[in-house]
Design a protein around this motif. Structure first.
Motif, mmCIF file in Angstrom:
data_model
loop_
_atom_site.group_PDB
_atom_site.id
_atom_site.type_symbol
_atom_site.label_atom_id
_atom_site.label_comp_id
_atom_site.label_asym_id
_atom_site.label_seq_id
_atom_site.Cartn_x
_atom_site.Cartn_y
_atom_site.Cartn_z
ATOM 1 N N LEU A 86 -1.200 2.674 9.525
ATOM 2 C CA LEU A 86 0.017 3.619 8.924
ATOM 3 C C LEU A 86 1.239 2.961 8.916
ATOM 4 O O LEU A 86 2.037 3.420 8.102
ATOM 5 C CB LEU A 86 0.038 4.576 10.209
ATOM 6 N N LEU A 87 1.602 1.694 9.788
ATOM 7 C CA LEU A 87 2.983 1.216 9.577
ATOM 8 C C LEU A 87 3.063 0.449 8.125
ATOM 9 O O LEU A 87 4.067 0.628 7.569
ATOM 10 C CB LEU A 87 3.175 0.210 10.578
ATOM 11 N N ALA A 88 1.979 -0.120 7.665
ATOM 12 C CA ALA A 88 1.950 -0.890 6.531
ATOM 13 C C ALA A 88 2.201 0.402 5.407
ATOM 14 O O ALA A 88 3.278 0.116 4.237
ATOM 15 C CB ALA A 88 0.762 -1.354 6.011
ATOM 16 N N TYR A 89 1.455 1.388 5.487
ATOM 17 C CA TYR A 89 1.665 2.406 4.529
ATOM 18 C C TYR A 89 3.359 2.974 4.524
ATOM 19 O O TYR A 89 3.862 3.064 3.536
ATOM 20 C CB TYR A 89 0.925 3.722 4.667
ATOM 21 N N LEU A 90 3.756 3.456 5.804
ATOM 22 C CA LEU A 90 5.080 3.889 5.807
ATOM 23 C C LEU A 90 6.097 2.820 5.192
ATOM 24 O O LEU A 90 7.233 3.248 4.747
ATOM 25 C CB LEU A 90 5.162 4.367 7.236
ATOM 26 N N GLN A 91 5.943 1.632 5.616
ATOM 27 C CA GLN A 91 6.879 0.715 5.113
ATOM 28 C C GLN A 91 7.133 0.545 3.690
ATOM 29 O O GLN A 91 8.118 0.364 3.063
ATOM 30 C CB GLN A 91 6.577 -0.681 5.778
ATOM 31 N N ASN A 92 5.877 0.630 2.994
ATOM 32 C CA ASN A 92 5.950 0.624 1.722
ATOM 33 C C ASN A 92 6.503 1.669 0.846
ATOM 34 O O ASN A 92 7.162 1.904 -0.109
ATOM 35 C CB ASN A 92 4.294 0.532 0.990
ATOM 36 N N MET B 186 0.802 -1.196 0.049
ATOM 37 C CA MET B 186 0.068 0.025 0.030
ATOM 38 C C MET B 186 0.893 1.247 0.033
ATOM 39 O O MET B 186 1.505 1.616 0.904
ATOM 40 C CB MET B 186 -0.852 0.053 1.314
ATOM 41 N N THR B 187 0.896 2.111 -0.966
ATOM 42 C CA THR B 187 1.711 3.092 -1.091
ATOM 43 C C THR B 187 1.006 4.578 -1.359
ATOM 44 O O THR B 187 1.533 5.298 -1.811
ATOM 45 C CB THR B 187 2.652 2.922 -2.367
ATOM 46 N N LYS B 188 -0.365 4.401 -0.972
ATOM 47 C CA LYS B 188 -1.444 5.501 -0.972
ATOM 48 C C LYS B 188 -2.207 5.256 0.119
ATOM 49 O O LYS B 188 -2.620 4.197 0.447
ATOM 50 C CB LYS B 188 -2.085 5.426 -2.330
ATOM 51 N N LEU B 189 -2.125 6.446 0.920
ATOM 52 C CA LEU B 189 -3.012 6.481 2.156
ATOM 53 C C LEU B 189 -4.044 7.523 1.735
ATOM 54 O O LEU B 189 -3.892 8.743 1.567
ATOM 55 C CB LEU B 189 -2.136 6.712 3.425
ATOM 56 N N SER B 190 -5.296 6.988 2.184
ATOM 57 C CA SER B 190 -6.412 8.040 2.024
ATOM 58 C C SER B 190 -6.495 9.280 2.867
ATOM 59 O O SER B 190 -5.860 9.317 3.683
ATOM 60 C CB SER B 190 -7.833 7.453 2.081
ATOM 61 N N SER B 191 -6.814 10.204 2.393
ATOM 62 C CA SER B 191 -6.729 11.568 2.897
ATOM 63 C C SER B 191 -7.707 11.545 4.135
ATOM 64 O O SER B 191 -7.471 12.413 5.123
ATOM 65 C CB SER B 191 -7.186 12.928 2.078
ATOM 66 N N GLU B 192 -8.662 10.551 4.028
ATOM 67 C CA GLU B 192 -9.510 10.556 5.085
ATOM 68 C C GLU B 192 -9.212 9.099 6.018
ATOM 69 O O GLU B 192 -10.053 8.465 6.801
ATOM 70 C CB GLU B 192 -10.982 10.146 4.666
ATOM 71 N N TRP B 193 -7.830 8.827 6.109
ATOM 72 C CA TRP B 193 -7.467 7.543 6.674
ATOM 73 C C TRP B 193 -7.812 7.505 8.176
ATOM 74 O O TRP B 193 -8.005 6.548 8.835
ATOM 75 C CB TRP B 193 -5.994 7.170 6.506
#
Length: 235
Positions: free
Chosen positions: A23-29, A1-8
């Motif tokens: 969040l951690l999955a997004y940051l790792q990617n 997951m390299t995109k995080l919704s603005s409403e996450w």
């Protein structure tokens, strides 16, 4: 997951452990993308998440400050009144506060990592005009040349408005990709462009050269546009 919704923060389950996992999955990617020198649009998106998180945290602090406080005593050592807040966060607000406290420093750290890589990329680039620079430089061509592969990606550029830093905004459109050799020089490429696109008979043409194999669209092009913007910066 390299995109995080603005409403996450508010999408789905409002639970600290769940949001922490997302969040951690997004940051790792994103960190993996950075290690592959793929910097954009990820760096800009992480900045947006950081700014919105800080803004939300400040909004919470401002909201709390608007509520009245009860006088509960005096601090004799500091010679000041002691007040107690009458405002208390509900469960949902407490959960959001905890998530923000967790997220903000991690967004900040990732931004630093991305910016260090971006500065390294820009430090390795050189920019120079191809041929004589005409009086009009708000439209022309941008060559991005990678030394190792000898590949030249050609963009048409157009200068539009100014941003908040008084730098020009450079818009680009990919035109061609040409492998440089003894008979195909940068000057020849420029001449061929004027023959193909006669509406620019004497175009301003700049070449940004990279000694390393960075991705063009995700890394070299944003850096090249920033170098050009600096050349055209209003004093």
């Amino acid at each position: 997951m390299t995109k995080l919704s603005s409403e996450w923060l508010t999408d789905g389950i409002l639970d600290f452990e769940y949001k922490k996992y997302v969040l951690l999955a997004y940051l790792q990617n994103v960190r993996q993308e950075f290690s592959n020198q793929v910097l954009f649009p990820h760096l800009a998106q992480v900045r947006e998440h950081y700014d919105s998180s800080v803004s939300l945290k400040e909004s919470q602090r401002s909201m709390r400050s608007l509520f009245p406080k009860n006088l509960t005593g005096v601090d004799p050592d500091q010679l000041r009144w002691i007040y107690q807040n009458t405002y208390e966060d509900g469960d949902h607000l407490e959960e959001i506060t905890d998530i923000l406290e967790f997220a903000i420093p991690r967004f900040s750290q990732l931004i630093e990592e991305g910016e260090l890589r971006y500065e390294e990329v820009k430090a390795n680039l050189t920019i120079a005009p191809i041929g004589i620079v005409p009086l009009r430089t708000d439209e022309g061509y941008l060559f991005i040349y990678k030394q190792n592969s000898r590949e030249t990606t050609i963009f048409r550029y157009q200068v539009t408005l100014f941003d908040s830093r008084r730098e020009r905004i450079i818009q680009t459109q990919r035109v061609d990709s040409v492998r440089k050799n003894l008979s195909t020089t940068f000057e020849n490429m420029k001449v061929n462009l004027t023959r193909r696109f006669t509406h620019l008979p004497n175009p301003a043409t700049y070449m940004v050269e990279s000694p390393r194999e960075y991705p063009v669209d995700e890394t070299l092009l944003p850096a090249a546009k920033q170098l050009m913007a600096k050349l055209m910066k209003v004093g």
